[in-house]
Design an enzyme around this catalytic site. Structure first.
Site, mmCIF file in Angstrom:
data_model
loop_
_atom_site.group_PDB
_atom_site.id
_atom_site.type_symbol
_atom_site.label_atom_id
_atom_site.label_comp_id
_atom_site.label_asym_id
_atom_site.label_seq_id
_atom_site.Cartn_x
_atom_site.Cartn_y
_atom_site.Cartn_z
ATOM 1 N N CYS A 12 0.960 91.527 20.900
ATOM 2 C CA CYS A 12 0.759 91.941 22.192
ATOM 3 C C CYS A 12 -0.577 92.690 22.044
ATOM 4 O O CYS A 12 -1.208 92.844 20.802
ATOM 5 C CB CYS A 12 1.484 93.014 22.664
ATOM 6 S SG CYS A 12 1.587 94.581 21.858
ATOM 7 N N HIS A 40 4.949 98.131 13.751
ATOM 8 C CA HIS A 40 6.434 97.907 13.317
ATOM 9 C C HIS A 40 6.574 96.488 12.940
ATOM 10 O O HIS A 40 7.453 95.513 13.527
ATOM 11 C CB HIS A 40 7.679 98.112 14.408
ATOM 12 C CG HIS A 40 7.863 99.606 14.808
ATOM 13 N ND1 HIS A 40 8.120 100.196 15.907
ATOM 14 C CD2 HIS A 40 7.662 100.619 13.734
ATOM 15 C CE1 HIS A 40 8.188 101.291 15.634
ATOM 16 N NE2 HIS A 40 7.976 101.613 14.652
ATOM 17 N N HIS A 73 1.584 103.117 18.589
ATOM 18 C CA HIS A 73 2.443 103.886 19.383
ATOM 19 C C HIS A 73 2.231 105.286 19.537
ATOM 20 O O HIS A 73 2.835 106.073 20.425
ATOM 21 C CB HIS A 73 3.844 103.854 18.647
ATOM 22 C CG HIS A 73 4.587 102.820 18.353
ATOM 23 N ND1 HIS A 73 5.024 101.826 19.805
ATOM 24 C CD2 HIS A 73 4.953 101.937 17.572
ATOM 25 C CE1 HIS A 73 5.523 100.606 19.314
ATOM 26 N NE2 HIS A 73 5.560 100.830 17.955
ATOM 27 N N GLU A 125 7.160 106.238 19.785
ATOM 28 C CA GLU A 125 6.238 106.461 20.828
ATOM 29 C C GLU A 125 6.844 107.592 21.911
ATOM 30 O O GLU A 125 6.087 108.094 22.276
ATOM 31 C CB GLU A 125 6.121 104.909 21.637
ATOM 32 C CG GLU A 125 5.422 104.971 22.719
ATOM 33 C CD GLU A 125 5.745 103.706 23.834
ATOM 34 O OE1 GLU A 125 6.249 102.480 23.061
ATOM 35 O OE2 GLU A 125 5.872 103.880 24.841
ATOM 36 N N CYS A 189 5.205 98.173 29.740
ATOM 37 C CA CYS A 189 3.875 97.591 29.600
ATOM 38 C C CYS A 189 4.282 96.013 29.929
ATOM 39 O O CYS A 189 5.347 95.349 29.762
ATOM 40 C CB CYS A 189 3.860 97.411 28.115
ATOM 41 S SG CYS A 189 2.601 96.225 27.460
ATOM 42 N N SER A 217 11.622 97.315 15.037
ATOM 43 C CA SER A 217 10.621 97.060 16.278
ATOM 44 C C SER A 217 11.630 97.045 17.740
ATOM 45 O O SER A 217 12.472 96.025 17.887
ATOM 46 C CB SER A 217 9.969 95.868 16.091
ATOM 47 O OG SER A 217 9.681 95.229 17.469
#
Ligand code: F3S
Length: 277
Positions: A12, A40, A73, A125, A189, A217
C-alpha cells in the site's frame, strides 16, 4: 492452470513510503534503528537488515546519537518524543493515514470525548493511536460487546486503519443507540478497503485462493477472512516456498492476493513458481 492477480493488491502507499524512506536513510547512514519491526513482513525486514537496519525492542536499546526510524504503524506520542530526543536524526515513516487517526484521537480527548477504537488492542498501530488520547480510551474488537459504562456518555469513534467497514458501521450504529453524543471518524484506510474488495471480486471466478503476506500482518489476515467468507479454498503463505503442490492439483483457476506489506518481489516469485508448476 490460469493465474489471476487481485487488483489492487500488495504494497500500500503507506508501507511503500516507509520502505523508500528507510532505504534512503540506509543509503546515507551505516545503521538505522527501528523500534519494533518497521513493517509486518519478515522477508522484507530481512532484506533491509542486510542494508544496515537494526530492529530493537525498546528505546533504551538504541545508542545515543544514532539514526532512528518510526515504523509505518507509528508509535505513541511519548515514544515519538523519546526517539526524537535521543537520536542524531529521526526518520518518520509513519503512514499519513495513521497520523490522521492519531491526531483525531488527540483532538477527541481534548474535546472531552471518550475515545473508542475499533481494532486489536495488541496491534502496534492501535497502541500508538491510544497513546495520543489524553483521556479515557477503549479498544473494542468486532466480537466484543459494547460495555455498559459507555451508556449516556460523549463518545468519539475511530478505527484501526485495517478494519472491515461493515464492522465499523455496526459498531457506530450500536454506540449511537446508547450514547449521549457521538462523533465518528472513519479512519479505515481506502487502500485496505480496495484490497479487500479486490479479493471478494476475485473469489467469484477462481477455484482457489493464495494469500501471501506476513502472519503478523492484520490486513493480510483480513484478506484471508474475506476469502474464506466467500467459501473459497484459501491458503495463507508468507513465502512461495510454502506452496503446497498437492493442494494445487486439478486447480484450473488460481487467485493471488497479497497483504499491504507484501513486497512486489515476493508476489513475482510466487507467480513465477506457479507458472513453473
Ligand atoms: Fe497506511 Fe493504509 Fe497502508 S493506513 S500503511 S496506506 S494500509
Amino acid at each position: 492452470m490460469e493465474i489471476y492477480l487481485a487488483n489492487p493488491t500488495g504494497l500500500c502507499f503507506g508501507v511503500k513510503r516507509a520502505i523508500n524512506t528507510l532505504e534512503e536513510a540506509l543509503l546515507l547512514n551505516e545503521n538505522v534503528y527501528s523500534l519494533g519491526s518497521p513493517i509486518h513482513n519478515s522477508q522484507e525486514v530481512e532484506r533491509l537488515k542486510k542494508l544496515g537496519l537494526i530492529v530493537v525492542k525498546s528505546v533504551d536499546d538504541i545508542p545515543d546519537n544514532e539514526v532512528s526510524f518510526v515504523r509505518a504503524h507509528g508509535v505513541t506520542a511519548q515514544i515519538y518524543s523519546q526517539l526524537k530526543a535521543k537520536s542524531k536524526k529521526m526518520v518518520d515513516g509513519t503512514c499519513p493515514f495513521v497520523k490522521t487517526a492519531q491526531e483525531r484521537a488527540s483532538a477527541l480527548s481534548k474535546d472531552g470525548y471518550i475515545v473508542v477504537i475499533l481494532g486489536d488492542v495488541e496491534h502496534p498501530e492501535v497502541k500508538g493511536i491510544m497513546g495520543y488520547a489524553s483521556g479515557e480510551v477503549y479498544v473494542l474488537s468486532e466480537k466484543d460487546k459494547i460495555p455498559g459504562y459507555l451508556k449516556g456518555k460523549k463518545i468519539g469513534i475511530l478505527s484501526q486503519t485495517t478494519q472491515k467497514v461493515a464492522s465499523f458501521t455496526k459498531l457506530v450504529e450500536v454506540i449511537r443507540s446508547i450514547a449521549k453524543e457521538v462523533k465518528v471518524y472513519n479512519t479505515i484506510c481506502k487502500a485496505t478497503l480496495a484490497r479487500q474488495e479486490a479479493v471478494s471480486k476475485l473469489a467469484l471466478f477462481v477455484d482457489k485462493m493464495i494469500i501471501i503476506g506476513g502472519k503478523d500482518s492484520a490486513n493480510t489476515q483480513k484478506l484471508v477472512e474475506i476469502s474464506l467468507s466467500e467459501s473459497i479454498d484459501t491458503q495463507w503463505i508468507e513465502h512461495p516456498d510454502e506452496l503446497n503442490r498437492r493442494w494445487l492439483k486439478e486447480t484450473e483457476k488460481i487467485g493471488i492476493a497479497a497483504g499491504g506489506s507484501t513486497p512486489d518481489w515476493l508476489i513475482k516469485k510466487l507467480t513465477q513458481k506457479l507458472k513453473e508448476m
